[in-house]
Structures are given as structure tokens and as C-alpha cells.
Design a protein around this motif. Sequence first.
Motif, PDB file in Angstrom:
ATOM      1  N   VAL A  49      -3.984  -3.718 -28.476  1.00 53.29           N
ATOM      2  CA  VAL A  49      -2.846  -3.057 -27.834  1.00 53.29           C
ATOM      3  C   VAL A  49      -1.727  -2.915 -28.865  1.00 53.29           C
ATOM      4  CG1 VAL A  49      -1.132  -3.169 -26.004  1.00 53.29           C
ATOM      5  CG2 VAL A  49      -3.437  -4.013 -25.584  1.00 53.29           C
ATOM      6  N   PRO A  50      -1.364  -1.677 -29.251  1.00 55.23           N
ATOM      7  CA  PRO A  50      -0.295  -1.483 -30.228  1.00 55.23           C
ATOM      8  C   PRO A  50       1.036  -2.037 -29.722  1.00 55.23           C
ATOM      9  CG  PRO A  50      -1.550   0.535 -29.896  1.00 55.23           C
ATOM     10  CD  PRO A  50      -1.974  -0.418 -28.829  1.00 55.23           C
ATOM     11  N   PRO A  51       1.947  -2.341 -30.630  1.00 56.87           N
ATOM     12  CA  PRO A  51       3.235  -2.927 -30.220  1.00 56.87           C
ATOM     13  C   PRO A  51       4.092  -1.962 -29.418  1.00 56.87           C
ATOM     14  CG  PRO A  51       3.270  -2.314 -32.532  1.00 56.87           C
ATOM     15  CD  PRO A  51       1.860  -2.145 -32.080  1.00 56.87           C
ATOM     16  N   GLN A  52       4.904  -2.518 -28.517  1.00 53.31           N
ATOM     17  CA  GLN A  52       5.830  -1.710 -27.723  1.00 53.31           C
ATOM     18  C   GLN A  52       7.103  -1.481 -28.544  1.00 53.31           C
ATOM     19  OE1 GLN A  52       5.637  -1.285 -24.007  1.00 53.31           O
ATOM     20  NE2 GLN A  52       3.523  -1.938 -23.951  1.00 53.31           N
ATOM     21  N   GLU A  53       7.482  -0.208 -28.687  1.00 54.48           N
ATOM     22  CA  GLU A  53       8.657   0.084 -29.496  1.00 54.48           C
ATOM     23  C   GLU A  53       9.629   1.037 -28.804  1.00 54.48           C
ATOM     24  OE1 GLU A  53       7.539   1.485 -33.310  1.00 54.48           O
ATOM     25  OE2 GLU A  53       6.270  -0.222 -33.765  1.00 54.48           O
ATOM     26  N   ALA A  54       9.196   1.694 -27.762  1.00 54.42           N
ATOM     27  CA  ALA A  54      10.065   2.657 -27.089  1.00 54.42           C
ATOM     28  C   ALA A  54       9.860   2.556 -25.588  1.00 54.42           C
ATOM     29  CB  ALA A  54       9.764   4.080 -27.564  1.00 54.42           C
ATOM     30  N   ALA A  55      10.886   2.949 -24.830  1.00 53.71           N
ATOM     31  CA  ALA A  55      10.838   2.809 -23.380  1.00 53.71           C
ATOM     32  C   ALA A  55      10.535   4.123 -22.674  1.00 53.71           C
ATOM     33  CB  ALA A  55      12.154   2.246 -22.863  1.00 53.71           C
ATOM     34  N   SER A  56      10.563   5.241 -23.391  1.00 52.83           N
ATOM     35  CA  SER A  56      10.322   6.528 -22.751  1.00 52.83           C
ATOM     36  C   SER A  56       9.963   7.574 -23.795  1.00 52.83           C
ATOM     37  CB  SER A  56      11.559   6.997 -21.984  1.00 52.83           C
ATOM     38  OG  SER A  56      12.574   7.399 -22.891  1.00 52.83           O
ATOM     39  N   CYS A  57       9.458   8.698 -23.306  1.00 53.69           N
ATOM     40  CA  CYS A  57       9.149   9.827 -24.174  1.00 53.69           C
ATOM     41  C   CYS A  57      10.395  10.303 -24.911  1.00 53.69           C
ATOM     42  CB  CYS A  57       8.553  10.946 -23.316  1.00 53.69           C
ATOM     43  SG  CYS A  57       8.096  12.449 -24.212  1.00 53.69           S
ATOM     44  N   TYR A  58      11.532  10.305 -24.220  1.00 49.30           N
ATOM     45  CA  TYR A  58      12.763  10.805 -24.832  1.00 49.30           C
ATOM     46  C   TYR A  58      13.232   9.921 -25.991  1.00 49.30           C
ATOM     47  CZ  TYR A  58      12.967  13.955 -20.844  1.00 49.30           C
ATOM     48  OH  TYR A  58      12.675  14.922 -19.928  1.00 49.30           O
ATOM     49  N   GLU A  59      12.940   8.630 -25.929  1.00 45.66           N
ATOM     50  CA  GLU A  59      13.341   7.727 -27.010  1.00 45.66           C
ATOM     51  C   GLU A  59      12.469   7.887 -28.246  1.00 45.66           C
ATOM     52  OE1 GLU A  59      13.719   3.656 -25.939  1.00 45.66           O
ATOM     53  OE2 GLU A  59      14.998   4.042 -24.221  1.00 45.66           O
ATOM     54  N   LEU A  60      11.185   8.191 -28.052  1.00 46.45           N
ATOM     55  CA  LEU A  60      10.265   8.243 -29.195  1.00 46.45           C
ATOM     56  C   LEU A  60      10.057   9.650 -29.750  1.00 46.45           C
ATOM     57  CD1 LEU A  60       7.321   9.479 -28.109  1.00 46.45           C
ATOM     58  CD2 LEU A  60       7.138   7.223 -27.102  1.00 46.45           C
ATOM     59  N   ASP A 130       7.462  16.577 -18.573  1.00 43.87           N
ATOM     60  CA  ASP A 130       6.423  16.279 -17.583  1.00 43.87           C
ATOM     61  C   ASP A 130       6.764  14.939 -16.944  1.00 43.87           C
ATOM     62  OD1 ASP A 130       4.192  15.656 -16.132  1.00 43.87           O
ATOM     63  OD2 ASP A 130       2.763  16.321 -17.658  1.00 43.87           O
ATOM     64  N   ASN A 131       7.286  14.966 -15.725  1.00 42.39           N
ATOM     65  CA  ASN A 131       7.774  13.746 -15.083  1.00 42.39           C
ATOM     66  C   ASN A 131       6.682  12.736 -14.762  1.00 42.39           C
ATOM     67  OD1 ASN A 131      10.437  14.670 -15.113  1.00 42.39           O
ATOM     68  ND2 ASN A 131      10.216  15.709 -13.131  1.00 42.39           N
ATOM     69  N   ALA A 132       5.436  13.170 -14.826  1.00 40.44           N
ATOM     70  CA  ALA A 132       4.329  12.245 -14.561  1.00 40.44           C
ATOM     71  C   ALA A 132       3.720  11.712 -15.849  1.00 40.44           C
ATOM     72  CB  ALA A 132       3.253  12.936 -13.727  1.00 40.44           C
ATOM     73  N   MET A 133       4.383  11.984 -17.004  1.00 47.00           N
ATOM     74  CA  MET A 133       3.862  11.507 -18.284  1.00 47.00           C
ATOM     75  C   MET A 133       5.001  11.349 -19.282  1.00 47.00           C
ATOM     76  SD  MET A 133       0.727  13.138 -20.579  1.00 47.00           S
ATOM     77  CE  MET A 133       1.791  14.036 -21.724  1.00 47.00           C
ATOM     78  N   ASP A 134       6.063  10.662 -18.862  1.00 39.99           N
ATOM     79  CA  ASP A 134       7.212  10.553 -19.758  1.00 39.99           C
ATOM     80  C   ASP A 134       7.706   9.126 -19.966  1.00 39.99           C
ATOM     81  OD1 ASP A 134       8.374  10.060 -17.332  1.00 39.99           O
ATOM     82  OD2 ASP A 134       9.911  11.619 -17.488  1.00 39.99           O
ATOM     83  N   GLY A 135       6.964   8.128 -19.468  1.00 39.76           N
ATOM     84  CA  GLY A 135       7.401   6.748 -19.679  1.00 39.76           C
ATOM     85  C   GLY A 135       6.408   5.753 -19.134  1.00 39.76           C
ATOM     86  N   GLY A 170      -2.205   6.398 -20.700  1.00 39.13           N
ATOM     87  CA  GLY A 170      -2.268   5.085 -21.344  1.00 39.13           C
ATOM     88  C   GLY A 170      -1.163   4.822 -22.338  1.00 39.13           C
ATOM     89  N   GLY A 171      -0.305   5.842 -22.602  1.00 41.62           N
ATOM     90  CA  GLY A 171       0.796   5.622 -23.537  1.00 41.62           C
ATOM     91  C   GLY A 171       0.948   6.778 -24.502  1.00 41.62           C
ATOM     92  N   MET A 172       1.965   6.699 -25.355  1.00 38.49           N
ATOM     93  CA  MET A 172       2.205   7.749 -26.344  1.00 38.49           C
ATOM     94  C   MET A 172       2.990   7.199 -27.522  1.00 38.49           C
ATOM     95  SD  MET A 172       5.258  10.058 -24.539  1.00 38.49           S
ATOM     96  CE  MET A 172       4.091  10.981 -23.567  1.00 38.49           C
ATOM     97  N   GLY A 173       2.909   7.893 -28.634  1.00 39.37           N
ATOM     98  CA  GLY A 173       3.679   7.554 -29.825  1.00 39.37           C
ATOM     99  C   GLY A 173       4.409   8.775 -30.334  1.00 39.37           C
ATOM    100  N   GLY A 174       5.475   8.536 -31.082  1.00 37.92           N
ATOM    101  CA  GLY A 174       6.258   9.645 -31.603  1.00 37.92           C
ATOM    102  C   GLY A 174       6.935   9.290 -32.898  1.00 37.92           C
ATOM    103  N   GLU A 178       6.775   4.040 -30.092  1.00 40.04           N
ATOM    104  CA  GLU A 178       5.601   4.240 -29.252  1.00 40.04           C
ATOM    105  C   GLU A 178       5.617   3.249 -28.105  1.00 40.04           C
ATOM    106  OE1 GLU A 178       2.510   1.416 -31.815  1.00 40.04           O
ATOM    107  OE2 GLU A 178       2.377   3.595 -31.984  1.00 40.04           O
ATOM    108  N   PHE A 179       4.852   3.535 -27.061  1.00 40.57           N
ATOM    109  CA  PHE A 179       4.601   2.537 -26.023  1.00 40.57           C
ATOM    110  C   PHE A 179       3.164   2.717 -25.556  1.00 40.57           C
ATOM    111  CE2 PHE A 179       6.321   6.143 -23.609  1.00 40.57           C
ATOM    112  CZ  PHE A 179       5.383   6.296 -22.603  1.00 40.57           C
TER     113      PHE A 179
END
Length: 311
Positions: A49-60, A130-135, A170-174, A178-179
Motif C-alpha cells: 500500500v503506497p503512502p498517503q500524501e494527499a486528501a483529495s484529487c484537488y490537493e494532488l 467527477d464527484n464519485a472519484m475525487d477523494g 482504489g486511489g490516485m496519484g498526481g 497521492e492517496f
Amino acid sequence: TKSTKGTASSYVNDFLFGGMGGENGEFTCPDAVIMSSDLPTEPNMCTFVPPQEAASCYELKDVTELTMVWNGDDPVNVTTYFGETFNNVQKNESITFAANTSTPLGNNFEIYLDASGVSSKSVFHLSCSDNAMDGPDDCGMPQGGGKQRRRRTKSTKGTASSYVNDFLFGGMGGENGEFTCPDAVIMSSDLPTEPNMCTFVPPQEAASCYELKDVTELTMVWNGDDPVNVTTYFGETFNNVQKNESITFAANTSTPLGNNFEIYLDASGVSSKSVFHLSCSDNAMDGPDDCGMPQGGGKQRRRRTKSTKGT
């Protein structure tokens, strides 16, 4: 120490029992998570499991990668627009792939699927609208159909309803972090490249030393305060082993000490050794009920002192 060579009191007892393997099976203590210098050789040995670094799509953002969990009934082969491939992806298995807005569809990133010879595709919207895939609150939401995410039908090619919606978020990175969702365990065709990315517990196959013997390997958890370098009698090395870190090494009775298997330690330049009894007659190291018991001093397992041999 100053005690006689080979006595129980000359051995370091700073390991905790983590399990053992033998000719007829193995068992590993539940808390004996292996994070050693050896990486697993098969993907299904590893959960990552990669480390948690962001709380939302807008942050990353901007988004550069996605993690998706396959939720279809049949295994699937996946190829992304950028050519990454993931073969034989099973239900509940996660994949992480590069995804950005540089493709002809802009914010809509397509991947191509082949399940049992049937070709299809999925699409994911990357703009953070996309409100169903942003955090993280969207973890586990169905994905693959874009912002509308309807099931595929016989409708016109390229519409939302023509996409397969059988993934779960399952998550996203930017570019700025990432989360990853807690349950999005990655067991893909890619193995981690660093040991500390991987936690690995071998399968349980035996209930006691007597069931698995003859003993061929041991798992030990280092419990000393300082990091230690370990070399076994057979030459296996484990460098910079930290407190609470486990090592698994080959051990058998073919050495000059027979049932007593020695390993050699170096902590902050101080050399010492530990010994483990392999005959299954050591009541403090013969089954899962001994998990976490202090080890390294042999059957007597006293702390090292200046005592005389045999005391």
C-alpha cells in the motif's frame, strides 16, 4: 563476553520466535512481518500500500496515475492507452497505471479490456470534477464508465453506456501527492523495488515443529535496541536489521554443532552470536504457541553474562 565459547551465557538472546519451516511444512507467527533484504519472487507473496500524501484529487492534481480494483466475475487482461499491460487480473485484484490528460480524449482516459476473448474498454475522468472519484470518501465506488458510469449496452460506440463499469476506485496519484484506499491491496504483475514497500507472511502449513521436521529454516524477529548485521553459518547475510524486523534464514543440523545452529551478529561494531536448537525438544521454540518467545541463547536462553560454562 568473557564466558567460555559456546556456553548459553555467551549467546545473544535478543530475538523473538517468528516461526519455522521444515521438510513437511512451515508456520509463521502472525506478527512476524518480513521486511528483509530479500524481496519476494512472486506477486502473490506481496501486499503493498503506497503512502498517503494527499486528501483529495484537488490537493494532488494534476492526476498522473490511478489505482483500480477489478470487480468483474471473470479474469481480465488490461492494456492502457500508454501501453501498460496487466494480464490475468483477478476479481478483487488492484492495478495502478499511468493516466493523464495528454491523450486525444483529454480528461477522459481510456483502457482496453479483454475478458475470455471479448474486447471492451473503460474510461476514467481526470479533471477532479467527477464527484464519485475525487477523494478517499469515494473508495470502493464503481468506476470505468466515466462521470455517468452506466453499464454497457448496445448503444453507440464511445458513449458512457458502452464502457465497462466493473472497477472499484482504489486511489490516485498526481503531481503533488497521492492517496490509496486502505483495502486496495496491490497484487499486480509489478513487484515492489524496495524491501520496505512489502509485507509478506508465508502460508500456514504446519501446527508444530514435530509436524514439519526436520527443520530447514527459521524466522526470527530482532528485538535488540540497536540495528544489527546478521550472517548465518551458511553465509546468508541480513544487513541493518531494525528492531521488530523479521528475517528468515536456512537452518539445519548439518553444521558441526548438530542441533544447535549458530548465527553471527555485528551491532555497532560489537561482534557476538546467537544459537537456536533445532531438534524440536526446545519447549520454548516448538510451535505457534511460542510465538514472541525470546530466542538466541539455545535451550537455556539465559541472558549473556560473565558466567562459567554450564551454569
